[in-house]
Design an enzyme around this catalytic site. Sequence first.
Site, short mmCIF file in Angstrom:
data_model
loop_
_atom_site.label_atom_id
_atom_site.label_comp_id
_atom_site.label_asym_id
_atom_site.label_seq_id
_atom_site.Cartn_x
_atom_site.Cartn_y
_atom_site.Cartn_z
N ARG A 1 -6.71 2.15 11.81
CA ARG A 1 -6.43 0.72 11.89
C ARG A 1 -7.43 -0.01 12.78
O ARG A 1 -7.29 -1.20 13.02
CB ARG A 1 -5.01 0.49 12.41
CG ARG A 1 -3.93 0.87 11.41
CD ARG A 1 -2.58 0.51 11.90
NE ARG A 1 -1.55 0.78 10.90
CZ ARG A 1 -0.25 0.57 11.09
NH1 ARG A 1 0.16 0.09 12.25
NH2 ARG A 1 0.61 0.84 10.15
N ARG B 1 1.83 -8.13 14.29
CA ARG B 1 1.24 -7.09 13.45
C ARG B 1 0.10 -7.64 12.60
O ARG B 1 -0.96 -7.03 12.46
CB ARG B 1 2.30 -6.47 12.54
CG ARG B 1 3.37 -5.68 13.26
CD ARG B 1 4.53 -5.35 12.34
NE ARG B 1 4.21 -4.27 11.43
CZ ARG B 1 5.00 -3.90 10.42
NH1 ARG B 1 6.13 -4.55 10.18
NH2 ARG B 1 4.68 -2.89 9.65
N LYS C 1 0.81 -1.22 0.00
CA LYS C 1 0.00 0.00 0.00
C LYS C 1 0.85 1.27 0.00
O LYS C 1 0.43 2.29 -0.55
CB LYS C 1 -0.99 0.01 1.17
CG LYS C 1 -0.40 -0.04 2.55
CD LYS C 1 -1.52 -0.16 3.59
CE LYS C 1 -0.96 -0.38 4.98
NZ LYS C 1 -0.14 0.71 5.49
N ARG D 1 14.21 -3.37 10.08
CA ARG D 1 13.51 -2.74 11.19
C ARG D 1 13.08 -3.80 12.20
O ARG D 1 12.80 -4.94 11.84
CB ARG D 1 12.27 -1.98 10.70
CG ARG D 1 12.61 -0.74 9.93
CD ARG D 1 11.41 0.04 9.44
NE ARG D 1 10.09 -0.52 9.65
CZ ARG D 1 9.06 -0.24 8.87
NH1 ARG D 1 9.19 0.55 7.83
NH2 ARG D 1 7.87 -0.77 9.13
N ARG E 1 12.32 -7.81 4.01
CA ARG E 1 12.30 -6.39 3.69
C ARG E 1 13.44 -5.65 4.42
O ARG E 1 13.76 -5.95 5.56
CB ARG E 1 10.95 -5.78 4.10
CG ARG E 1 10.73 -4.37 3.58
CD ARG E 1 9.28 -3.97 3.67
NE ARG E 1 8.82 -3.73 5.04
CZ ARG E 1 7.66 -3.17 5.34
NH1 ARG E 1 6.82 -2.83 4.38
NH2 ARG E 1 7.30 -2.99 6.59
#
Length: 210
Positions: A88, A164, A13, A153, A122
């Site tokens: 969210r 998450r 996104k 991260r 990632r």
Amino acid sequence: MRLVLLGAAGSGKGTLAKKITSDFGIPQISTGDLFREIVKTGSPLGELVKGYLDKGALVPNEVTFDVLKNRISQADCKNGFILDGFPRSLDQAKMLEKVTEVDAVISVELDFEELEKRLVSRRTCPKCGDIDNVNYQGFTGSCRKCGTKLFQRDDDKPEAIKARLEVYKNNITPLINFYGDKVFKVSSAGSPDETYAPVKTFLVKLEAKI
């Protein structure tokens, strides 16, 4: 246009938002980016936010909303914006409704197993914020834009990823129901361009109506 982007971490996104910004001239507002800037300050608020991010948990609604409300009041949001990462939860959506109307919601959808694969590989640039992936062609470990060494991260590590995605799964259905016929769903299983094509068509028609 005032848009909301829904999609789990790793769904693409953020990339989609950049394409919309380029074509329609409205800023992308990522609560994740806003939070990371706050963390860098080392302030008490930054340390508080960092604790939530490191665990893959949601930052409290009141903190998130105050940060966001300040951002959308700025001059570059006069003609609209793209909210990436907010709301969210249903409570956040109701809070947002009190300060601004949402014209459309784009829900970017991808199988959770594929999302986990994308996220764990990632890597992020600490200087310019660009994101790359160890599985992408031409990956060197350095940022393709500025050459800075990339890093993983904390919230892209396996334990945080699972947390998450679980949070997202529990919150997405009430949000989809809340926004109803404002929701436009798109799969991100293909390339970024393949994902964007139907979204652009939808937004061109929407812009003509507003």
